[in-house]
Design a protein around this motif. Structure first.
Motif, PDB file in Angstrom:
ATOM      1  N   MET A  16       0.815  -1.210   0.000  1.00  0.00           N
ATOM      2  CA  MET A  16       0.000   0.000   0.000  1.00  0.00           C
ATOM      3  C   MET A  16       0.856   1.271   0.000  1.00  0.00           C
ATOM      4  N   ASP A  17       1.965   1.248   0.725  1.00  0.00           N
ATOM      5  CA  ASP A  17       2.820   2.423   0.900  1.00  0.00           C
ATOM      6  C   ASP A  17       3.728   2.616  -0.315  1.00  0.00           C
ATOM      7  N   PRO A  18       3.601   3.741  -1.034  1.00  0.00           N
ATOM      8  CA  PRO A  18       4.422   3.959  -2.231  1.00  0.00           C
ATOM      9  C   PRO A  18       5.925   3.972  -1.938  1.00  0.00           C
ATOM     10  N   ARG A  19       6.313   4.410  -0.742  1.00  0.00           N
ATOM     11  CA  ARG A  19       7.742   4.411  -0.387  1.00  0.00           C
ATOM     12  C   ARG A  19       8.274   2.993  -0.262  1.00  0.00           C
ATOM     13  N   MET A  20       7.461   2.111   0.314  1.00  0.00           N
ATOM     14  CA  MET A  20       7.883   0.718   0.450  1.00  0.00           C
ATOM     15  C   MET A  20       7.902   0.009  -0.911  1.00  0.00           C
ATOM     16  N   ARG A  21       6.949   0.343  -1.792  1.00  0.00           N
ATOM     17  CA  ARG A  21       6.966  -0.226  -3.152  1.00  0.00           C
ATOM     18  C   ARG A  21       8.285   0.132  -3.830  1.00  0.00           C
ATOM     19  N   ALA A  22       8.673   1.407  -3.718  1.00  0.00           N
ATOM     20  CA  ALA A  22       9.925   1.861  -4.333  1.00  0.00           C
ATOM     21  C   ALA A  22      11.128   1.140  -3.731  1.00  0.00           C
ATOM     22  N   GLU A  23      11.105   0.920  -2.421  1.00  0.00           N
ATOM     23  CA  GLU A  23      12.214   0.224  -1.738  1.00  0.00           C
ATOM     24  C   GLU A  23      12.339  -1.210  -2.239  1.00  0.00           C
ATOM     25  N   VAL A  24      11.222  -1.912  -2.361  1.00  0.00           N
ATOM     26  CA  VAL A  24      11.243  -3.299  -2.842  1.00  0.00           C
ATOM     27  C   VAL A  24      11.812  -3.348  -4.257  1.00  0.00           C
ATOM     28  N   GLN A  25      11.375  -2.466  -5.116  1.00  0.00           N
ATOM     29  CA  GLN A  25      11.849  -2.457  -6.495  1.00  0.00           C
ATOM     30  C   GLN A  25      13.323  -2.085  -6.571  1.00  0.00           C
ATOM     31  N   GLU A  26      13.747  -1.179  -5.709  1.00  0.00           N
ATOM     32  CA  GLU A  26      15.145  -0.752  -5.707  1.00  0.00           C
ATOM     33  C   GLU A  26      16.087  -1.885  -5.312  1.00  0.00           C
ATOM     34  N   VAL A  28      16.016  -4.956  -6.072  1.00  0.00           N
ATOM     35  CA  VAL A  28      16.292  -5.911  -7.151  1.00  0.00           C
ATOM     36  C   VAL A  28      16.706  -5.231  -8.449  1.00  0.00           C
ATOM     37  N   LEU A  29      16.765  -3.912  -8.433  1.00  0.00           N
ATOM     38  CA  LEU A  29      17.108  -3.146  -9.629  1.00  0.00           C
ATOM     39  C   LEU A  29      18.450  -3.602 -10.211  1.00  0.00           C
ATOM     40  N   GLY A  30      18.442  -3.985 -11.465  1.00  0.00           N
ATOM     41  CA  GLY A  30      19.650  -4.412 -12.150  1.00  0.00           C
ATOM     42  C   GLY A  30      20.066  -5.847 -11.887  1.00  0.00           C
ATOM     43  N   LYS A  31      19.345  -6.553 -11.037  1.00  0.00           N
ATOM     44  CA  LYS A  31      19.658  -7.957 -10.751  1.00  0.00           C
ATOM     45  C   LYS A  31      18.818  -8.845 -11.666  1.00  0.00           C
ATOM     46  N   PRO A  32      19.276 -10.061 -11.941  1.00  0.00           N
ATOM     47  CA  PRO A  32      18.500 -10.970 -12.797  1.00  0.00           C
ATOM     48  C   PRO A  32      17.094 -11.235 -12.266  1.00  0.00           C
ATOM     49  N   LEU A  37       9.812 -10.060 -10.681  1.00  0.00           N
ATOM     50  CA  LEU A  37       9.057  -9.341  -9.663  1.00  0.00           C
ATOM     51  C   LEU A  37       8.034  -8.384 -10.263  1.00  0.00           C
ATOM     52  N   GLU A  38       6.831  -8.457  -9.760  1.00  0.00           N
ATOM     53  CA  GLU A  38       5.771  -7.507 -10.092  1.00  0.00           C
ATOM     54  C   GLU A  38       5.292  -6.912  -8.767  1.00  0.00           C
ATOM     55  N   VAL A  39       5.344  -5.589  -8.643  1.00  0.00           N
ATOM     56  CA  VAL A  39       4.922  -4.930  -7.416  1.00  0.00           C
ATOM     57  C   VAL A  39       3.645  -4.147  -7.703  1.00  0.00           C
ATOM     58  N   LEU A  40       2.566  -4.507  -7.003  1.00  0.00           N
ATOM     59  CA  LEU A  40       1.273  -3.850  -7.176  1.00  0.00           C
ATOM     60  C   LEU A  40       1.003  -2.927  -6.005  1.00  0.00           C
ATOM     61  N   GLY A  41       0.395  -1.793  -6.287  1.00  0.00           N
ATOM     62  CA  GLY A  41      -0.023  -0.887  -5.227  1.00  0.00           C
ATOM     63  C   GLY A  41      -1.464  -1.167  -4.863  1.00  0.00           C
ATOM     64  N   GLY A  42      -1.771  -1.160  -3.566  1.00  0.00           N
ATOM     65  CA  GLY A  42      -3.151  -1.361  -3.166  1.00  0.00           C
ATOM     66  C   GLY A  42      -3.276  -1.996  -1.804  1.00  0.00           C
ATOM     67  N   ASP A  43      -4.512  -2.231  -1.414  1.00  0.00           N
ATOM     68  CA  ASP A  43      -4.860  -2.817  -0.130  1.00  0.00           C
ATOM     69  C   ASP A  43      -4.818  -4.343  -0.260  1.00  0.00           C
ATOM     70  N   ALA A  44      -3.974  -4.996   0.520  1.00  0.00           N
ATOM     71  CA  ALA A  44      -3.767  -6.440   0.408  1.00  0.00           C
ATOM     72  C   ALA A  44      -5.041  -7.239   0.626  1.00  0.00           C
ATOM     73  N   VAL A  45      -5.935  -6.783   1.498  1.00  0.00           N
ATOM     74  CA  VAL A  45      -7.167  -7.529   1.757  1.00  0.00           C
ATOM     75  C   VAL A  45      -8.068  -7.536   0.525  1.00  0.00           C
ATOM     76  N   LYS A  46      -7.976  -6.520  -0.292  1.00  0.00           N
ATOM     77  CA  LYS A  46      -8.829  -6.418  -1.469  1.00  0.00           C
ATOM     78  C   LYS A  46      -8.188  -7.004  -2.728  1.00  0.00           C
ATOM     79  N   MET A  47      -6.947  -7.454  -2.616  1.00  0.00           N
ATOM     80  CA  MET A  47      -6.236  -7.979  -3.774  1.00  0.00           C
ATOM     81  C   MET A  47      -6.453  -9.490  -3.883  1.00  0.00           C
TER      82      MET A  47
END
Length: 120
Positions: A16-26, A28-32, A37-47
């Motif tokens: 849900m938190d855009p800062r944490m989404r960016a951290e997760v993506q960062e 693995v950036l440049g790694k195989p 990895l696919e990172v979705l934004g949203g409420d986990a209960v509704k996904m």
């Protein structure tokens, strides 16, 4: 996350938190593993697909995941240690509860690893 990606064919993460989404993506950036990895934004209960969850929604999320038929084949979820202990508890143990019984009725539950607080 990288350890999971090394073993998985694909990982869909929900945050849900855009800062944490960016951290997760960062991480693995440049790694195989980045392509897996696919990172979705949203409420986990509704996904539809879930990964790491806040403590306050852990029980509702588990029951939601176990309700559709047919059940999924494999899910890797990260919970707080106390909640995970309740999921894998055996009858007669201190952590055995209604949650343990109901979850184990529908799924095989294993504690895969402990995650250190320094990993966040």
């Amino acid at each position: 996350m990288v350890r999971i990606l090394e073993q998985a064919r694909h990982v869909t993460a929900v945050e849900m938190d855009p800062r944490m989404r960016a951290e997760v993506q960062e991480r693995v950036l440049g790694k195989p593993e980045q392509r897996k990895l696919e990172v979705l934004g949203g409420d986990a209960v509704k996904m539809t697909y879930i990964s790491n969850t806040p403590y306050q929604i852990s029980s509702p999320l588990v029951f939601r995941l176990l309700s559709p038929r047919p059940l999924f084949r494999v899910a890797i979820l990260m919970f707080q240690r106390e909640f995970a202990a309740r999921l894998v508890a055996q009858p007669g143990s201190a952590f055995w509860s209604r949650l343990s019984a109901n979850v184990q009725l529908y799924a095989k539950v294993d504690l895969v690893m402990n995650v250190n607080k320094n990993n966040f």
